[in-house]
Design a protein around this motif. Sequence first.
Motif, PDB file in Angstrom:
ATOM      1  N   GLN A 124       0.843  -1.209   0.000  1.00 36.73           N
ATOM      2  CA  GLN A 124       0.000   0.000   0.000  1.00 36.73           C
ATOM      3  C   GLN A 124       0.875   1.254   0.000  1.00 36.73           C
ATOM      4  N   ALA A 125       1.962   1.227   0.760  1.00 41.16           N
ATOM      5  CA  ALA A 125       2.885   2.369   0.803  1.00 41.16           C
ATOM      6  C   ALA A 125       3.525   2.588  -0.569  1.00 41.16           C
ATOM      7  N   ILE A 126       3.955   1.489  -1.188  1.00 42.87           N
ATOM      8  CA  ILE A 126       4.558   1.583  -2.526  1.00 42.87           C
ATOM      9  C   ILE A 126       3.567   2.206  -3.502  1.00 42.87           C
ATOM     10  N   ASP A 127       2.291   1.814  -3.354  1.00 43.09           N
ATOM     11  CA  ASP A 127       1.269   2.286  -4.289  1.00 43.09           C
ATOM     12  C   ASP A 127       0.929   3.764  -4.123  1.00 43.09           C
ATOM     13  N   ARG A 128       1.426   4.387  -3.045  1.00 48.84           N
ATOM     14  CA  ARG A 128       1.261   5.858  -2.959  1.00 48.84           C
ATOM     15  C   ARG A 128       1.935   6.494  -4.177  1.00 48.84           C
ATOM     16  N   ALA A 129       3.062   5.900  -4.614  1.00 48.78           N
ATOM     17  CA  ALA A 129       3.802   6.424  -5.770  1.00 48.78           C
ATOM     18  C   ALA A 129       3.361   5.726  -7.047  1.00 48.78           C
ATOM     19  N   HIS A 130       3.176   4.424  -6.948  1.00 49.57           N
ATOM     20  CA  HIS A 130       2.904   3.647  -8.151  1.00 49.57           C
ATOM     21  C   HIS A 130       1.402   3.458  -8.328  1.00 49.57           C
ATOM     22  N   ARG A 131       0.761   4.405  -8.989  1.00 54.27           N
ATOM     23  CA  ARG A 131      -0.689   4.344  -9.165  1.00 54.27           C
ATOM     24  C   ARG A 131      -1.054   5.056 -10.457  1.00 54.27           C
ATOM     25  N   ILE A 132      -2.350   5.137 -10.737  1.00 51.01           N
ATOM     26  CA  ILE A 132      -2.821   5.758 -11.978  1.00 51.01           C
ATOM     27  C   ILE A 132      -2.301   7.204 -12.043  1.00 51.01           C
ATOM     28  N   GLY A 133      -1.768   7.584 -13.204  1.00 53.81           N
ATOM     29  CA  GLY A 133      -1.233   8.932 -13.367  1.00 53.81           C
ATOM     30  C   GLY A 133       0.281   8.961 -13.236  1.00 53.81           C
ATOM     31  N   GLN A 134       0.855   7.867 -12.768  1.00 54.54           N
ATOM     32  CA  GLN A 134       2.309   7.805 -12.609  1.00 54.54           C
ATOM     33  C   GLN A 134       2.948   7.564 -13.974  1.00 54.54           C
ATOM     34  N   GLU A 135       3.830   8.486 -14.379  1.00 54.28           N
ATOM     35  CA  GLU A 135       4.519   8.329 -15.658  1.00 54.28           C
ATOM     36  C   GLU A 135       5.899   7.720 -15.461  1.00 54.28           C
ATOM     37  N   ASN A 136       6.408   7.775 -14.230  1.00 54.53           N
ATOM     38  CA  ASN A 136       7.744   7.267 -13.942  1.00 54.53           C
ATOM     39  C   ASN A 136       7.693   5.793 -13.558  1.00 54.53           C
ATOM     40  N   LYS A 137       8.759   5.087 -13.921  1.00 54.93           N
ATOM     41  CA  LYS A 137       8.939   3.744 -13.383  1.00 54.93           C
ATOM     42  C   LYS A 137       9.422   3.914 -11.948  1.00 54.93           C
ATOM     43  N   VAL A 138       8.910   3.079 -11.051  1.00 54.14           N
ATOM     44  CA  VAL A 138       9.222   3.269  -9.624  1.00 54.14           C
ATOM     45  C   VAL A 138      10.224   2.207  -9.173  1.00 54.14           C
ATOM     46  N   ILE A 139      11.311   2.679  -8.546  1.00 56.21           N
ATOM     47  CA  ILE A 139      12.328   1.775  -8.006  1.00 56.21           C
ATOM     48  C   ILE A 139      12.231   1.813  -6.480  1.00 56.21           C
ATOM     49  N   ILE A 140      12.056   0.637  -5.892  1.00 59.15           N
ATOM     50  CA  ILE A 140      11.838   0.544  -4.445  1.00 59.15           C
ATOM     51  C   ILE A 140      13.083  -0.042  -3.787  1.00 59.15           C
ATOM     52  N   TYR A 141      13.481   0.574  -2.689  1.00 62.85           N
ATOM     53  CA  TYR A 141      14.573   0.035  -1.881  1.00 62.85           C
ATOM     54  C   TYR A 141      14.044  -0.283  -0.489  1.00 62.85           C
ATOM     55  N   LYS A 142      14.221  -1.558  -0.068  1.00 61.98           N
ATOM     56  CA  LYS A 142      13.912  -1.960   1.306  1.00 61.98           C
ATOM     57  C   LYS A 142      15.223  -2.009   2.078  1.00 61.98           C
ATOM     58  N   PHE A 143      15.268  -1.309   3.195  1.00 57.09           N
ATOM     59  CA  PHE A 143      16.477  -1.293   4.015  1.00 57.09           C
ATOM     60  C   PHE A 143      16.340  -2.330   5.134  1.00 57.09           C
ATOM     61  N   ILE A 144      17.209  -3.306   5.108  1.00 61.51           N
ATOM     62  CA  ILE A 144      17.186  -4.395   6.098  1.00 61.51           C
ATOM     63  C   ILE A 144      18.547  -4.458   6.781  1.00 61.51           C
ATOM     64  N   THR A 145      18.543  -4.483   8.104  1.00 58.71           N
ATOM     65  CA  THR A 145      19.818  -4.579   8.825  1.00 58.71           C
ATOM     66  C   THR A 145      20.181  -6.047   9.013  1.00 58.71           C
ATOM     67  N   ARG A 146      21.363  -6.408   8.599  1.00 58.96           N
ATOM     68  CA  ARG A 146      21.851  -7.795   8.655  1.00 58.96           C
ATOM     69  C   ARG A 146      21.948  -8.300  10.087  1.00 58.96           C
ATOM     70  N   ASN A 147      21.721  -9.628  10.222  1.00 59.81           N
ATOM     71  CA  ASN A 147      21.879 -10.311  11.518  1.00 59.81           C
ATOM     72  C   ASN A 147      21.013  -9.709  12.615  1.00 59.81           C
ATOM     73  N   THR A 148      19.813  -9.232  12.192  1.00 58.12           N
ATOM     74  CA  THR A 148      18.870  -8.701  13.175  1.00 58.12           C
ATOM     75  C   THR A 148      17.520  -9.356  12.937  1.00 58.12           C
ATOM     76  N   VAL A 149      16.585  -9.020  13.812  1.00 58.07           N
ATOM     77  CA  VAL A 149      15.240  -9.550  13.720  1.00 58.07           C
ATOM     78  C   VAL A 149      14.593  -9.168  12.378  1.00 58.07           C
ATOM     79  N   GLU A 150      15.036  -8.036  11.778  1.00 56.89           N
ATOM     80  CA  GLU A 150      14.468  -7.612  10.479  1.00 56.89           C
ATOM     81  C   GLU A 150      14.708  -8.677   9.420  1.00 56.89           C
TER      82      GLU A 150
END
Length: 952
Positions: free
Chosen positions: A888-914
Motif C-alpha cells: 500500500q505504501a509503494i502504491d502511494r507512488a505507483h498508481r494511476i497517473g504515474q509516468e515514472n517507473k518506480v524503483i523501491i529500496y527496502k532497508f534491512i539490517t543484517r543479523n537482526t530480527v528484520e
Amino acid sequence: MFESFVIQLDEKGRLSFAHQNISHLNAKEFDAGLDETDYKLIKWMDEMQQEAVIKKYNPKKLKPKEFLRKIYDSKSGNKPVQELLETRLENLRAKILENLGGKRLFEMGNDGNPIWREIHIMPEKATVLFHFRKNEDNTHYFPTIKYGGEKLEWQYKNAYLICHEPAWLVVNSCLYSFTKGVDGKKLQPFLNKKFIVIPQKVEKEYYKKFVTQLVASFDVYAVGFDIKVEHSQPKPLLVLTELPSQSKTDLFGNPLEENVEDQMVFDLQFQYGDYTFRAENRIENNVELEERGDQYVFHKVVRDLSREKFYANYLQNLRLEISNGKIALAKSKAFGWISSYKENLEDIGVKIIQQTSSKGKKYFIGHAAISVEIKENIDWFDVHAVIRFGPYEISFQKIRKLLLQGKSEFELPNGELAVIPNSWFVNYSEMFAFMEEQESEENALVLKKHHIALAQELQSNNLLQLTLSRKLEKLKDFSQIDDYAMPVSFHGTLRPYQKAGYNWLRFLAEYKFGGCLADDMGLGKTVQTLALLAHEKEQFPESTSLLVMPTSLIYNWELEARKFTPNLRILVYTGGQRIKESAQFANYDLVLTSYGITRLDLDVLKDFRFNYVILDESQAIKNPGSIIAKAVNELNCRQRLILTGTPVENGTMDLWSQMNFINRGLLGNQNTFKRQFLLPIEKMNDKDKAAKLHAMIKPFILRRLKSQVATELPEKVINVKYSTMTEAQEKAYEQVKGYYREKIVSELGVPGIKNQQFTLLRGLTQLRQMANHPKLTDKDYTSDSGKLEDITHMIKATVSEGHKVLVFSQFVRHLAIVKEFLQEEKIQYAYLDGATKDRQGQVKAFQENPDIKLFLISLKAGGVGLNLTRAEYVFLLDPWWNPAVEAQAIDRAHRIGQENKVIIYKFITRNTVEEKIMALQERKMALAGELISTEESFVKSLSKEDIEALLE
C-alpha cells in the motif's frame, strides 16, 4: 533671437497688425494651422527665451536681467558661462534655420512689429570659392559667393550673418545657406571689405595653419602658388609593430597583467600615391604643404572613405577587431591570425609591413602549417607530424617542447623569428601533453590507445588524419558495439539496456581499456558487473578479481553474487579474523573487500596480480591526494573498472582521480589537467574546454539515466539494501536481544501466561527499532547506526541525480533522525505524520515544487488518501509485518497517473530480527497462500521454533 507669432489675416487674406506671441503652452489653441514641424520650431524658440537659456546656469534663481548683467559685466563677467550660453543659442539657431523651409520668416521692427520686413528663405544652397592671389610683397585673400550658378553681390550691401556654425547669411532680404558647412567666421570679415592682405613675413605660418585647412575643406582658387589634387584608390596597409615588453600598459593605456605575453600592434593605414594616412583619421581630404624655396605647393589628396570602410569591415570579418585603426594582440595570436588569413589578405590587396623593432628583430610573416597523422598500432597510436614555416620544415619534437614549455618563439635558419600560432596551442596542446616518446625507435612519438576520443575529436575538426581499425571505430558510437554472448554460468536475464552495458564492458576488456559504469541508482550496475565477472571466469579460469567497496555494501554484493553467479568462488576479505596472506587469493574467483581494509592491507593486496580491480561507489577516491586514492592506484591488475552513480560530486578534479585510476594518463598528470581543463572550465567557464574534456572521457563512461531506459524497466523494481550494524549499535542490540530472549523463552514453557504475546510483540518492536537506530529506544545513545549511514548516502545520491523520493517508516522517531540529517545538509523536504494538519499542502509541495525532492511519511499517516505520482523512488526504512501494508505504501507512488517507473529500496539490517522476519514472512506466506493482516495475527502464527529462531 527667434520668436513665434500668430498673425490675423484681414478680409482680403493679407497679414494684419493684429498679432499674438505664442509658445508651446498655448500653441494648441491654433492647432488647425500648425503641423508637426511648427510644434518643434515653437519649442526650440521657447528654449531661446532668457528664462530657459539661463536656467541651467542660474542656481541662485536670480531674475534674468540681473543674472545676465552679472555674467556679462565688463570687469567681473564670467567668460566660461558666456561661451556656454553662446554655444547653446548657436545650436538652437542652427536647428531652427535647418527646419524653416516652407515657413515665413520676418525681421522684427523697432516698434515690436513682428512682420516689419519679410526675409525670403532661399531653397538651394549657395557655394563659396576662396581666392588667394600671391604676389611679391603679400597675399590677397577673399571669398566669392555663387547662387544658382550666378555670382552673388553681397559685400557692402548691409548683409549680416544670423548664424555662424554653419553660416546663414541675409542679403537683400534673402536668407542663404551654404554647401560644405562653411563657417560664418570666414565670411564675416568681408561683409564690408573687399579682401584681406597677408603680409609676407607671416605668409608661411598663415599658409601652414590656415590655408591648408581651407584647401582641405573648401573650394580654393589660387594665383601665385599651386594646388595639386590627387584622386586615386587607397592601398590598404597593415603596419606591424612590436609593443615593448617593458611597457606596463597596452596600446590604449590600460594596465597589463603581470606575465602577460608580449604583444604585436596592427595599425591600419591607407596609401594614396606618395601619401599614407592612418585609418582612425577619417578626413575626406588631406592636405600637405610643400615648400620650394619661396614657392608653395599644396598637395590635396581626396580620400575614398567608403572604400577605406570596406577594407576595415573586411578585416573585422576576418576576426581582426580593429578599434580606432589599431589593435594589440598577444604575439602568438597575432602571428596565428596572419598565418590563417595570409591568402585572404593577398587576394584583396592588403599588404603587411613590418616595422623592425629597436632590438633589430625581424619576424617571419609567411604561412605556417602543421599536418598530423595518427595510425593505429597494436598497443598504441603512432604520431607523425610535419611542420612548415614558409620553405622551412621544422622538427616536430622541437615544436612540441616549446609548446609544452609555453614558449612561442624560435629562430629560423634565415635569422627571422618564427612565432607559433596560438591556434596550435588551442588545438593540439592536449595531444602534445599526452604524447610519449618511444624508446625503441629514434624520435618516435606515440599516443596511448585510451586517447582515441581526443584523436577522433581532432579528426572531426579536420586537424589531423586518423586511421583506425573498423572495430575500434565503433567505440565512437555506443550503439554500434558488437553483441557478445552471455556467459553460460550466469543465472538470470539482463534487461536490454543491461545487456548493452555488458556488451560495452566486454568491448572495453577486449581493448584493455578501463571503464566507468555510471548508471543511475537502481538500474543494475551490480548485475552487469557480475555478468562480466562470470565471463572472465569462463575465459580466464585461473584468474582472480578484486572488488573494493564501502563496508556496508559487502553483504549485498555477496548475496547478489551467490544469486546470479553461483559458480564464482568468493572470499569476503574483511573482519578481524582475516588471514593476511596474498597467496590465498589464487583459490578464489572473486575477493570482496572494503576501502578501509584496502588501506590497511595494501602490502598484502598489492603483492597479488588480479585480473580485474573493480571499485564500487568510486567517488570514494575522488580526492587524488587521499590515502585510499593513492592505495588503490598501487594495486596490481590487468584491467580496471569503477562503478558510481555520481562520478562528479564537488568539482572537475573528482573526474581526474577516477579517470586516472581506470586509464592512467588519460587526462595527463594533475598539473597538466589543472592547466588544460580544471582552471579553464571552473574559473573561466570555457565551454570549448568542457566539450573537449567530455569528448575525451565519453568512450570510457557509460551513464544511463532512469528516464532514458524507462521503457525497459518493469512497472516496479524492488531491491533489498542490506545494512551492517556499527560496532556500538551491535553491542546495544545484543544487550536488548539477550534480555528478551531469556524472558520470552523462559515464559514459553509456562502454560497460561496471557502476557506472552504482549512481551514478544514488545521485545520484537524494540529490536526492530534498535536495527534502525538505537536512539529510537535509548535517548542517551550517542554513537551511529549502519542503516542511517546507508539511508543518508542513498538520499544524497538520488537527490544529486535530480530524482524524487518517498521515504516511509513505521516509526516517527526514525523519521525525526532523518529530518535532522536533512536540516544539517540544507536539503528541502516535505513531511507527513499523524500530527500533520496541512496534509494537502505537503503533498502539493512535493508534487509541484522542483526543489523538494524528498517526502518523509509515517506509515499510518501515509497509508491511504495520497496520490504522489511525481516520485521515482520509494525507500522503505524498516520492514513491515504485513506485506499488504508495504504494498500500500509503494502504491502511494505507483498508481494511476504515474509516468515514472518506480524503483523501491527496502532497508534491512543484517543479523537482526528484520532479516529473520523477512525470511519467516516468505515461508509462512508460501505455506498459507494468504496475507497476514496484522502484527498480532503474525505473532499468533509463530511457533515456539519460530520465536526461538527470531531471538537466536
